[in-house]
Scaffold this motif. Structure first.
Motif, mmCIF file in Angstrom:
data_model
loop_
_atom_site.group_PDB
_atom_site.id
_atom_site.type_symbol
_atom_site.label_atom_id
_atom_site.label_comp_id
_atom_site.label_asym_id
_atom_site.label_seq_id
_atom_site.Cartn_x
_atom_site.Cartn_y
_atom_site.Cartn_z
ATOM 1 N N GLY A 83 84.667 17.494 42.140
ATOM 2 C CA GLY A 83 85.215 17.799 40.825
ATOM 3 C C GLY A 83 85.540 19.265 40.624
ATOM 4 O O GLY A 83 85.446 20.084 41.540
ATOM 5 N N SER A 84 85.928 19.591 39.397
ATOM 6 C CA SER A 84 86.330 20.958 39.084
ATOM 7 C C SER A 84 85.121 21.827 38.775
ATOM 8 O O SER A 84 84.000 21.329 38.628
ATOM 9 N N LEU A 85 85.355 23.123 38.637
ATOM 10 C CA LEU A 85 84.275 24.044 38.303
ATOM 11 C C LEU A 85 83.691 23.739 36.932
ATOM 12 O O LEU A 85 82.489 23.886 36.700
ATOM 13 N N GLN A 86 84.550 23.300 36.009
ATOM 14 C CA GLN A 86 84.091 23.004 34.652
ATOM 15 C C GLN A 86 83.579 21.572 34.491
ATOM 16 O O GLN A 86 82.683 21.321 33.683
ATOM 17 N N GLU A 87 84.125 20.640 35.261
ATOM 18 C CA GLU A 87 83.770 19.233 35.111
ATOM 19 C C GLU A 87 83.445 18.608 36.471
ATOM 20 O O GLU A 87 84.315 18.055 37.145
ATOM 21 N N PRO A 88 82.196 18.700 36.879
ATOM 22 C CA PRO A 88 81.790 18.071 38.143
ATOM 23 C C PRO A 88 82.010 16.559 38.104
ATOM 24 O O PRO A 88 81.914 15.935 37.037
ATOM 25 N N ASP A 89 82.300 15.978 39.263
ATOM 26 C CA ASP A 89 82.489 14.535 39.383
ATOM 27 C C ASP A 89 81.109 13.882 39.490
ATOM 28 O O ASP A 89 80.544 13.749 40.572
ATOM 29 N N VAL A 90 80.587 13.461 38.344
ATOM 30 C CA VAL A 90 79.231 12.918 38.282
ATOM 31 C C VAL A 90 79.100 11.669 39.151
ATOM 32 O O VAL A 90 78.088 11.480 39.837
ATOM 33 N N GLU A 91 80.094 10.813 39.141
ATOM 34 C CA GLU A 91 80.033 9.576 39.923
ATOM 35 C C GLU A 91 79.975 9.866 41.418
ATOM 36 O O GLU A 91 79.210 9.234 42.157
ATOM 37 N N ALA A 92 80.794 10.813 41.867
ATOM 38 C CA ALA A 92 80.800 11.163 43.296
ATOM 39 C C ALA A 92 79.460 11.769 43.708
ATOM 40 O O ALA A 92 78.936 11.484 44.785
ATOM 41 N N ILE A 93 78.900 12.583 42.832
ATOM 42 C CA ILE A 93 77.607 13.198 43.128
ATOM 43 C C ILE A 93 76.517 12.133 43.191
ATOM 44 O O ILE A 93 75.693 12.114 44.112
ATOM 45 N N ALA A 94 76.518 11.233 42.215
ATOM 46 C CA ALA A 94 75.507 10.168 42.182
ATOM 47 C C ALA A 94 75.614 9.272 43.403
ATOM 48 O O ALA A 94 74.601 8.864 43.993
ATOM 49 N N ALA A 95 76.847 8.981 43.810
ATOM 50 C CA ALA A 95 77.051 8.121 44.970
ATOM 51 C C ALA A 95 76.553 8.780 46.255
ATOM 52 O O ALA A 95 76.019 8.105 47.143
ATOM 53 N N ALA A 96 76.691 10.087 46.346
ATOM 54 C CA ALA A 96 76.249 10.806 47.542
ATOM 55 C C ALA A 96 74.737 10.941 47.597
ATOM 56 O O ALA A 96 74.151 11.035 48.680
ATOM 57 N N GLY A 97 74.092 10.973 46.425
ATOM 58 C CA GLY A 97 72.632 11.065 46.374
ATOM 59 C C GLY A 97 72.047 12.296 47.043
ATOM 60 O O GLY A 97 71.139 12.180 47.870
ATOM 61 N N PRO A 98 72.537 13.488 46.705
ATOM 62 C CA PRO A 98 72.014 14.704 47.350
ATOM 63 C C PRO A 98 70.570 14.992 46.939
ATOM 64 O O PRO A 98 70.091 14.507 45.913
ATOM 65 N N ASP A 99 69.901 15.790 47.751
ATOM 66 C CA ASP A 99 68.538 16.213 47.422
ATOM 67 C C ASP A 99 68.525 17.269 46.326
ATOM 68 O O ASP A 99 67.520 17.443 45.639
ATOM 69 N N LEU A 100 69.666 17.984 46.178
ATOM 70 C CA LEU A 100 69.749 19.044 45.175
ATOM 71 C C LEU A 100 71.205 19.324 44.838
ATOM 72 O O LEU A 100 72.065 19.340 45.721
ATOM 73 N N VAL A 101 71.453 19.542 43.548
ATOM 74 C CA VAL A 101 72.755 20.017 43.074
ATOM 75 C C VAL A 101 72.533 21.357 42.385
ATOM 76 O O VAL A 101 71.627 21.496 41.559
ATOM 77 N N ILE A 102 73.347 22.326 42.729
ATOM 78 C CA ILE A 102 73.248 23.651 42.115
ATOM 79 C C ILE A 102 74.485 23.875 41.259
ATOM 80 O O ILE A 102 75.619 23.793 41.754
ATOM 81 N N ILE A 103 74.265 24.135 39.968
ATOM 82 C CA ILE A 103 75.362 24.368 39.037
ATOM 83 C C ILE A 103 75.365 25.834 38.622
ATOM 84 O O ILE A 103 74.411 26.571 38.860
ATOM 85 N N GLY A 104 76.478 26.253 37.958
ATOM 86 C CA GLY A 104 76.589 27.628 37.489
ATOM 87 C C GLY A 104 77.098 27.672 36.066
ATOM 88 O O GLY A 104 77.139 26.649 35.368
ATOM 89 N N ALA A 105 77.520 28.838 35.623
ATOM 90 C CA ALA A 105 77.889 29.050 34.224
ATOM 91 C C ALA A 105 79.003 28.113 33.758
ATOM 92 O O ALA A 105 78.942 27.572 32.652
ATOM 93 N N ARG A 106 80.015 27.902 34.592
ATOM 94 C CA ARG A 106 81.144 27.087 34.158
ATOM 95 C C ARG A 106 80.780 25.605 34.034
ATOM 96 O O ARG A 106 81.385 24.870 33.267
ATOM 97 N N SER A 107 79.791 25.174 34.803
ATOM 98 C CA SER A 107 79.419 23.748 34.800
ATOM 99 C C SER A 107 78.066 23.492 34.165
ATOM 100 O O SER A 107 77.522 22.399 34.270
ATOM 101 N N ARG A 108 77.521 24.479 33.468
ATOM 102 C CA ARG A 108 76.146 24.361 32.976
ATOM 103 C C ARG A 108 75.981 23.227 31.953
ATOM 104 O O ARG A 108 74.885 22.690 31.796
ATOM 105 N N LYS A 109 77.069 22.846 31.270
ATOM 106 C CA LYS A 109 76.970 21.757 30.301
ATOM 107 C C LYS A 109 76.696 20.412 30.969
ATOM 108 O O LYS A 109 76.301 19.454 30.299
ATOM 109 N N SER A 110 76.903 20.330 32.273
ATOM 110 C CA SER A 110 76.673 19.073 32.989
ATOM 111 C C SER A 110 75.201 18.869 33.326
ATOM 112 O O SER A 110 74.826 17.817 33.850
ATOM 113 N N TYR A 111 74.373 19.860 33.046
ATOM 114 C CA TYR A 111 72.966 19.795 33.450
ATOM 115 C C TYR A 111 72.257 18.573 32.883
ATOM 116 O O TYR A 111 71.537 17.861 33.602
ATOM 117 N N ALA A 112 72.441 18.305 31.588
ATOM 118 C CA ALA A 112 71.733 17.199 30.946
ATOM 119 C C ALA A 112 72.039 15.870 31.621
ATOM 120 O O ALA A 112 71.141 15.043 31.837
#
Length: 301
Positions: A83-112
């Motif tokens: 996904g983009s810097l502002q809008e991560p692709d939540v579905e793609a991330i969930a499907a991959a099942g990583p051990d850790l995701v690191i976000i930054g200022a532009r994507s911080r709203k996705s934390y919740a």
């Protein structure tokens, strides 16, 4: 013969327990507890990618946007685009099942949302203390990935670059940092993404107050630059940094009013690396690159 055998078992047990010990990570949005050193890591922020690759940590997923030029060679085809810097692709991330995701200022709203699915760390940095924030992130990531020694080495190198740039800037006069954006110009101040030039290098500015809340800086005119007439002008070309095209900063500043300023007459206009100064401004590699630019400018002009 029994005692040495018991001791060996105990030692193995202690080592195993240490390896499996939880890692509590305090970050910009709270605390995240990791059960082990993450093996599959995704980032929604290019500055985080900058830090991880500087530490030698493999990355499995990256933003879908074009990487900053100085990082491009480190981005490989096998890395998942998430996904983009502002809008991560939540579905793609969930499907991959990583051990850790690191976000930054532009994507911080996705934390919740993301933190309900996978472990998440927010490496957002206070723009008023960019250098300190960058070093704190290196310390934190070094702890997470068991690379404390590498982190300390990087921090020492960053401190050395800062000292070198500060020495080069001493006594060289006043400066302003401006950003060009869609044919407009704005000034960056002591709480902007390049605040370290004022706050850390102690380069004196010519402004009284400035509003650093807008990504395009506090709007100014060419007349303002002629009136304040700093000795140096450092330029962040936002359009080039994000790849939107448009008139370059060089063309925008090549006009009759600017030609009357001290910085133009003395060839003291410094065009900072656009991606490093606008996109990855708190990444280790970005800061090292920008500090080199500043040092070279003050040392040679």
């Amino acid at each position: 013969m029994i005692k040495p055998f018991v001791f060996a078992l105990t030692a193995v047990h202690l080592l195993s327990s240490a390896a499996l010990a939880d890692i509590a990570v305090t970050h910009a949005q709270g605390e995240t507890v990791l059960k082990a050193v993450p093996q599959t890591v995704m980032v929604t922020d290019w500055a985080a990618f900058d830090d991880l690759t500087s530490l030698g940590v493999p990355v499995a997923g990256v933003p879908g946007s074009a990487p900053p030029g100085y990082l491009a060679a480190k981005v490989t085809d096998d890395m998942t685009r998430i996904g983009s810097l502002q809008e991560p692709d939540v579905e793609a991330i969930a499907a991959a099942g990583p051990d850790l995701v690191i976000i930054g200022a532009r994507s911080r709203k996705s934390y919740a949302t993301l933190s309900q699915l996978v472990p998440v760390i927010d490496v957002s940095v206070d723009n008023g203390a960019v250098i300190d924030g960058a070093k704190a992130n290196l310390t934190m990531l070094g702890k997470v990935f068991g690379r404390e020694e590498q982190a300390e080495t990087l921090k020492a190198s960053l401190d050395a670059k800062v000292a070198q740039a500060k020495a080069a800037a001493a006594g060289k006069g006043t400066a302003l940092v401006i950003v060009t954006n869609g044919g407009k110009i704005g000034v960056y101040g002591p709480k902007s993404r390049v605040s370290w030039l004022y706050n850390t290098l102690d380069v004196p500015s010519v402004f009284d107050t400035v509003d650093d809340r807008d990504h395009g800086g506090d709007a100014i005119t060419f007349e303002y630059l002629l009136k304040t007439n700093p000795d140096w002008l450092f330029v962040v070309d936002r359009d080039a940094g994000v790849g939107t095209g448009g008139a370059s900063a060089q063309k925008l500043l090549d006009n009759d009013l600017i030609h009357q300023t001290n910085f133009w007459k003395n060839d003291r206009v410094v065009y900072l690396d656009p991606a490093a100064s606008y996109v990855t401004m708190n990444g280790y590699g970005a800061l090292m690159l920008l500090l080199d630019q500043v040092t070279d400018a003050f040392s040679t002009k």
